[in-house]
Design an enzyme around this catalytic site. Structure first.
Site, short mmCIF file in Angstrom:
data_model
loop_
_atom_site.label_atom_id
_atom_site.label_comp_id
_atom_site.label_asym_id
_atom_site.label_seq_id
_atom_site.Cartn_x
_atom_site.Cartn_y
_atom_site.Cartn_z
N ASP A 34 20.03 -102.82 23.69
CA ASP A 34 20.34 -104.25 23.76
C ASP A 34 21.55 -104.50 22.86
OD1 ASP A 34 20.30 -107.13 23.20
OD2 ASP A 34 18.33 -107.14 24.15
N GLN A 97 13.90 -116.47 29.39
CA GLN A 97 14.67 -115.41 30.07
C GLN A 97 16.10 -115.89 30.24
OE1 GLN A 97 13.06 -114.20 33.89
NE2 GLN A 97 14.42 -112.42 34.03
N HIS A 103 13.56 -107.11 32.96
CA HIS A 103 13.74 -106.15 31.85
C HIS A 103 12.60 -106.30 30.88
CE1 HIS A 103 15.92 -109.88 30.96
NE2 HIS A 103 15.61 -109.70 29.68
N HIS A 105 11.72 -105.64 26.91
CA HIS A 105 12.30 -105.36 25.59
C HIS A 105 11.34 -104.43 24.84
CE1 HIS A 105 15.07 -108.98 25.51
NE2 HIS A 105 14.18 -109.42 26.40
P1 DGP Z 1 16.13 -112.19 27.87
O1 DGP Z 1 16.45 -113.33 26.95
O2 DGP Z 1 14.68 -111.73 27.80
O3 DGP Z 1 16.61 -112.45 29.28
O4 DGP Z 1 16.95 -110.97 27.28
C1 DGP Z 1 18.26 -110.64 27.63
C2 DGP Z 1 18.72 -109.61 26.65
O5 DGP Z 1 19.88 -108.99 27.16
C3 DGP Z 1 19.09 -110.16 25.27
O6 DGP Z 1 18.28 -109.54 24.28
C4 DGP Z 1 20.54 -109.78 25.08
C5 DGP Z 1 20.76 -108.70 26.11
N1 DGP Z 1 22.08 -108.67 26.70
C6 DGP Z 1 22.79 -109.72 27.19
N2 DGP Z 1 23.95 -109.31 27.70
C7 DGP Z 1 23.98 -107.95 27.56
C8 DGP Z 1 24.92 -106.94 27.90
O7 DGP Z 1 25.99 -107.19 28.45
N3 DGP Z 1 24.60 -105.65 27.59
C9 DGP Z 1 23.42 -105.33 26.97
N4 DGP Z 1 23.22 -104.04 26.70
N5 DGP Z 1 22.51 -106.25 26.63
C10 DGP Z 1 22.79 -107.54 26.93
#
Ligand code: DGP
Length: 144
Positions: A34, A97, A103, A105
């Site tokens: 993340d 979300q 996804h 975590h």
């Molecule tokens: P949620 O809020 O549960 O939808 O989590 C989305 C997660 O995705 C958040 O912890 C940040 C992560 N995230 C957002 N954009 C990117 C990205 O471009 N790359 C990666 N690796 N993670 C990302």
């Protein structure tokens, strides 16, 4: 319910259009760091399937996501030296979300330590190092 948008950021990662710090990949799933971690070693596991949330996935992909999660948790415990791994999955905008591709975590932390996820991107070299360390642990499987 949010419809599946093929231009969501995780769909782009799956298509290789934007980079990620990959930890593990198989035919059904991808696990990567993340970029806005809630704790050091925060990994996301996603299916290679167009699902916004759990109810959109068939059992084959549900099984695959959790099988990958098992592998990652074992590696996180070794690399991060934390026993506690928070498994968090937000279904729907109201739940918080923000990326609408399913996804889970996997966060090496206590639930009491967790705030909202970081609003800024973490240090890329630290993420790359963690991804490599976790990935190396997966080469020595500990799951029976
Ligand atoms: P949620 O809020 O549960 O939808 O989590 C989305 C997660 O995705 C958040 O912890 C940040 C992560 N995230 C957002 N954009 C990117 C990205 O471009 N790359 C990666 N690796 N993670 C990302």
């Amino acid at each position: 319910m949010q419809p599946y948008d093929q231009n969501n950021i995780f769909a782009k990662i799956l298509r290789g259009e934007i980079p990620c710090h990959k930890v593990y990949e198989d035919n059904h799933t991808l696990a990567f760091m993340d970029v806005m971690p809630q704790a050091k070693g925060h990994v996301l596991v996603i299916p290679k399937f167009e699902a916004v949330e759990l109810t959109d996935m068939n059992s084959e992909f549900i099984q695959a996501v959790f099988s990958t999660a098992q592998k990652i948790i074992c590696a996180q415990r070794k690399v991060l030296q934390r026993e506690g791994i928070v498994q968090l999955q937000l279904s729907g905008k109201e739940a918080g979300q923000s990326v609408f591709h399913y996804h889970i975590h996997l966060i090496p932390a206590s639930v009491h330590e967790l705030g909202k996820h970081e609003g800024r991107v973490a240090d890329q070299s630290e993420l790359a190092t963690l991804a490599a360390q976790l990935s190396a642990e997966l080469d020595q499987p500990t799951i029976k």
